[in-house]
Write an enzyme that holds these catalytic residues in place. Structure first.
Site, PDB file in Angstrom:
ATOM      1  N   ASP A   1       0.858  -1.175   0.000  1.00 27.41           N
ATOM      2  CA  ASP A   1       0.000   0.000   0.000  1.00 27.41           C
ATOM      3  C   ASP A   1       0.907   1.242   0.000  1.00 27.41           C
ATOM      4  OD1 ASP A   1      -2.263   1.649   0.336  1.00 27.41           O
ATOM      5  OD2 ASP A   1      -2.061   1.575   2.507  1.00 27.41           O
TER       6      ASP A   1
ATOM      7  N   GLU B   1      -0.278   5.024   0.966  1.00 31.27           N
ATOM      8  CA  GLU B   1      -0.552   5.983   2.049  1.00 31.27           C
ATOM      9  C   GLU B   1      -0.634   5.264   3.394  1.00 31.27           C
ATOM     10  OE1 GLU B   1      -3.479   9.163   1.067  1.00 31.27           O
ATOM     11  OE2 GLU B   1      -3.660   8.028  -0.795  1.00 31.27           O
TER      12      GLU B   1
ATOM     13  N   GLU C   1      -0.869  10.091   4.878  1.00 30.63           N
ATOM     14  CA  GLU C   1      -2.176  10.114   4.215  1.00 30.63           C
ATOM     15  C   GLU C   1      -2.397  11.486   3.554  1.00 30.63           C
ATOM     16  OE1 GLU C   1      -4.528   7.835   3.867  1.00 30.63           O
ATOM     17  OE2 GLU C   1      -3.888   6.231   5.234  1.00 30.63           O
TER      18      GLU C   1
ATOM     19  N   ARG D   1     -15.928  12.765  -0.357  1.00 33.40           N
ATOM     20  CA  ARG D   1     -14.824  13.729  -0.505  1.00 33.40           C
ATOM     21  C   ARG D   1     -15.084  14.721  -1.641  1.00 33.40           C
ATOM     22  NH1 ARG D   1     -10.092   9.108  -0.233  1.00 33.40           N
ATOM     23  NH2 ARG D   1      -9.574   9.292   1.982  1.00 33.40           N
TER      24      ARG D   1
ATOM     25  N   ASP E   1      -5.130   2.884  -3.869  1.00 34.13           N
ATOM     26  CA  ASP E   1      -6.400   3.432  -4.340  1.00 34.13           C
ATOM     27  C   ASP E   1      -6.322   4.944  -4.524  1.00 34.13           C
ATOM     28  OD1 ASP E   1      -7.859   1.147  -4.760  1.00 34.13           O
ATOM     29  OD2 ASP E   1      -8.647   1.047  -2.730  1.00 34.13           O
TER      30      ASP E   1
ATOM     31  N   LYS F   1      -6.834  -3.963  -5.556  1.00 35.40           N
ATOM     32  CA  LYS F   1      -5.656  -4.592  -4.926  1.00 35.40           C
ATOM     33  C   LYS F   1      -5.767  -6.118  -4.967  1.00 35.40           C
ATOM     34  CE  LYS F   1      -4.897  -0.562  -2.014  1.00 35.40           C
ATOM     35  NZ  LYS F   1      -4.373  -0.040  -0.776  1.00 35.40           N
TER      36      LYS F   1
ATOM     37  N   ASN G   1      -9.065  -1.579   2.919  1.00 29.67           N
ATOM     38  CA  ASN G   1      -8.974  -1.938   1.502  1.00 29.67           C
ATOM     39  C   ASN G   1      -7.698  -2.716   1.158  1.00 29.67           C
ATOM     40  OD1 ASN G   1      -7.290   0.293   1.818  1.00 29.67           O
ATOM     41  ND2 ASN G   1      -7.807   1.175  -0.165  1.00 29.67           N
TER      42      ASN G   1
END
Length: 201
Positions: free
Chosen positions: A7, A9, A15, A46, A91, A133, A155
Site C-alpha cells: 500500500d 498511504e 495520508e 470527498r 487506491d 488490490k 482496503n
C-alpha cells in the site's frame, strides 16, 4: 518468484487527504479507508466536500508538493526492490501519486485516476478495476508469481489475506484486534525482516 505488493498511504507516505484536511482546516476530509471500508462511498463524500468549498485538483496538488515520504521509507523500498520485484498498489490517483513516486525513486505503482474538468474541479474518479488490490494480486498469481502483501487499511485486507504472506503495517488498533491472525509490524526493519524470511524459505 515473489512480487511484494505494498500500500502507499500510511505505509510509505503520509495520508494525502489528512494532510489536505489539515492544510484547509476541513476536518471531514480526515476520513480515510482506515475509517470507511466502502471506497466508493468515501470518494463521493470527498468530492462533495471539495465542491462545497470550491476546492479543486490544484489545491490538493499544492499540498502534495509539501509531503515527503515517511522517514526511512525510501531506504526500505530500495532495499526491498533489491530483494524482489515490488509494486505499489494504491487506491490513490495518478494525479496525486506522481510527485511522490519521484521522491521514492520512481517505483512501479498501479493506481486509479481522477476525472477533472477544464476548470480543475474534481468531478469524479475512475477505478482501474473492481477491488483493484485483490484483483491485481490474483492476476499476478495467475501468471506464476507468489505474492507478499502489506498495508494498513480495510482496503488492503483482501490482498493481504490472498497472498502467500501478508502483513499489517502501522494499522489501527481496531483492525489489528479484528484480524489477530495477521502479523502486525510498526517499523520498516520488522517488515523487511519478515519479507526476507518468506523469500528465503
Amino acid at each position: 518468484m515473489y512480487i511484494t505488493c505494498l500500500d502507499l498511504e500510511g505505509v510509505l507516505v503520509p495520508e494525502i487527504w489528512i494532510a489536505f484536511a489539515e492544510e484547509t482546516g476541513i476536518p471531514e476530509l480526515k476520513r480515510t479507508t482506515r475509517d470507511e471500508p466502502d471506497y466508493d462511498k468515501l470518494m463521493k463524500f470527498r468530492i462533495g466536500i471539495l465542491k462545497e468549498h470550491g476546492l479543486g485538483l490544484k489545491e490538493i496538488q499544492d499540498t502534495i508538493a509539501k509531503i515527503d515520504p515517511m522517514p526511512g521509507a525510501k531506504e526500505f523500498l530500495d532495499e526491498l526492490r533489491s530483494m524482489c520485484q515490488t509494486i505499489i498498489l494504491s487506491d490513490t490517483f495518478t494525479q496525486f501519486a506522481t510527485p511522490l513516486m519521484k521522491k521514492l525513486g520512481w517505483p512501479t505503482i498501479f493506481c486509479n485516476s481522477l476525472e477533472v474538468s477544464e476548470s480543475g474541479e474534481v468531478t469524479g474518479f475512475k477505478m482501474r478495476c473492481e477491488q483493484s488490490k485483490l484483483t491485481t494480486v490474483k492476476a499476478l498469481q495467475s501468471i506464476g508469481y507468489e505474492t507478499i502483501a502489506s498495508g494498513d487499511s480495510f482496503n488492503d485486507l483482501g490482498m493481504i489475506k490472498a497472498s502467500k504472506a501478508g502483513f499489517l503495517f502501522r494499522s489501527t488498533e481496531a483492525i489489528k484486534k479484528d484480524y489477530p491472525e495477521l502479523p502486525a509490524f510498526e517499523t520498516y526493519d520488522e517488515l523487511l525482516g519478515a519479507i526476507k524470511k518468506v523469500i528465503a524459505e
